[in-house]
Design a protein around this motif. Structure first.
Motif, PDB file in Angstrom:
ATOM      1  N   VAL A 160       1.021  -1.233   0.022  1.00  0.00           N
ATOM      2  CA  VAL A 160      -0.034   0.025   0.012  1.00  0.00           C
ATOM      3  C   VAL A 160       1.076   1.290  -0.049  1.00  0.00           C
ATOM      4  CG1 VAL A 160      -1.924  -1.137   1.055  1.00  0.00           C
ATOM      5  CG2 VAL A 160      -0.222   0.078   2.436  1.00  0.00           C
ATOM      6  N   PHE A 161       0.395   2.489  -0.752  1.00  0.00           N
ATOM      7  CA  PHE A 161       1.221   3.591  -0.964  1.00  0.00           C
ATOM      8  C   PHE A 161       0.428   4.787  -0.543  1.00  0.00           C
ATOM      9  CE2 PHE A 161       2.424   0.263  -3.944  1.00  0.00           C
ATOM     10  CZ  PHE A 161       3.883   0.297  -4.127  1.00  0.00           C
ATOM     11  N   GLY A 162       1.165   5.885  -0.023  1.00  0.00           N
ATOM     12  CA  GLY A 162       0.666   7.107  -0.086  1.00  0.00           C
ATOM     13  C   GLY A 162       1.840   8.219   0.528  1.00  0.00           C
ATOM     14  N   TYR A 163       1.395   9.341   0.318  1.00  0.00           N
ATOM     15  CA  TYR A 163       2.446  10.346   0.913  1.00  0.00           C
ATOM     16  C   TYR A 163       2.238  10.264   2.321  1.00  0.00           C
ATOM     17  CZ  TYR A 163       2.858  12.161  -3.900  1.00  0.00           C
ATOM     18  OH  TYR A 163       3.005  12.389  -5.287  1.00  0.00           O
ATOM     19  N   PRO A 164       3.375  10.039   3.033  1.00  0.00           N
ATOM     20  CA  PRO A 164       3.634  10.003   4.571  1.00  0.00           C
ATOM     21  C   PRO A 164       3.359  11.158   5.376  1.00  0.00           C
ATOM     22  CG  PRO A 164       5.831  10.124   3.823  1.00  0.00           C
ATOM     23  CD  PRO A 164       4.816  10.010   2.421  1.00  0.00           C
ATOM     24  N   THR A 165       2.632  11.004   6.383  1.00  0.00           N
ATOM     25  CA  THR A 165       2.190  12.414   7.167  1.00  0.00           C
ATOM     26  C   THR A 165       3.501  12.765   7.897  1.00  0.00           C
ATOM     27  OG1 THR A 165       1.646  10.797   9.005  1.00  0.00           O
ATOM     28  CG2 THR A 165      -0.141  11.610   7.757  1.00  0.00           C
TER      29      THR A 165
END
Length: 243
Positions: A160-165
């Motif tokens: 799973v991927f996403g821009y990190p907080t």
């Protein structure tokens, strides 16, 4: 240290994401990196499921050991060890193929996870975080139906991927074992009890070794999800003539 080595060294799993979407160009770059990974005999013994249906992501967040962050990820890729496509291709061309076996499956799993790591590395270079979800190997019967998997296809890894907080960026990466305890020269060497303790203690902090190992064994190795993963893998292996 060059930028590639720095990113490989600093990369850590990310489980909380900004609301920002991953753009089409970035997604394409990650997928292109995946399919350009090394592959046994250039066969590309894998397929990739790009999970775009929110309902399916939500379902996977439950079937993969109840991890809600999966549903919040901006991109979900499932890397399949795919022995089906070549087997059917051989049948199409009257090759009289044998049924895929253990060697085929192991090669396909290697191909799939190498492609997955290429995707992870590409994402990191774009500032996009990622997390491997090994629990895709659980609940074999349900995942086969959910993902439409034929007989000779096994879900080797989900990422799973996403821009990190910001808090994820600041979170300390877990320690790794010392190099001299991981690298063996020419042949495998058996460790002493003391060296085993040193190898396995990278993240135990001030916790006594025995207490740390007992807690870790209970939480991971002897856990219900670990037993379920083993059971599900046995289901998949049954398709390849291995019981």
């Amino acid at each position: 240290m060059n930028e590639t080595l720095r990113e490989l060294t600093n990369r850590k799993s990310v489980r909380k994401y900004e609301e920002r979407e991953i753009g089409a160009a970035e997604k394409q770059a990650i997928l292109n990196a995946a399919i350009n990974a090394p592959s046994a005999g250039c066969q590309q013994l894998y397929s990739i499921i790009d999970v775009t249906d929110p309902a399916l992501k939500e379902k996977l967040s439950e079937t993969c050991d109840h991890q809600p962050f999966i549903a919040k990820a901006k991109m979900v890729l499932i890397f399949l060890a795919d022995c089906q496509i070549w087997y059917e291709g051989f049948a199409d061309t009257n090759c009289g193929p044998r049924s895929p076996g253990a060697g085929d499956l192991l090669l396909a799993i290697s191909d799939a996870v190498i492609a997955a790591q290429n995707a992870v590395t590409a994402a990191e270079s774009l500032g996009i975080g990622s997390c491997y979800i090994g629990d895709i190997l659980e609940n074999a019967e349900e995942h086969r139906v959910l993902l439409g998997l034929p007989e000779f296809v096994v879900p080797a890894a989900m990422v799973v991927f996403g821009y990190p907080t910001e808090d994820q960026k600041a979170r300390k990466k877990p320690n790794r074992a010392d190099l001299d305890l991981v690298v063996h020269e020419n042949r495998y060497r058996r460790f002493s009890k003391e060296d085993r303790a040193r190898r396995l203690s990278a993240n135990r902090g001030d916790v006594p070794y025995e207490s740390y190992m007992q807690a870790f064994c209970k939480r991971k190795y002897n856990s219900d999800f670990s037993r379920e993963m083993t059971r599900s893998c046995e289901v998949y292996l049954g398709s390849f003539g291995m019981q």
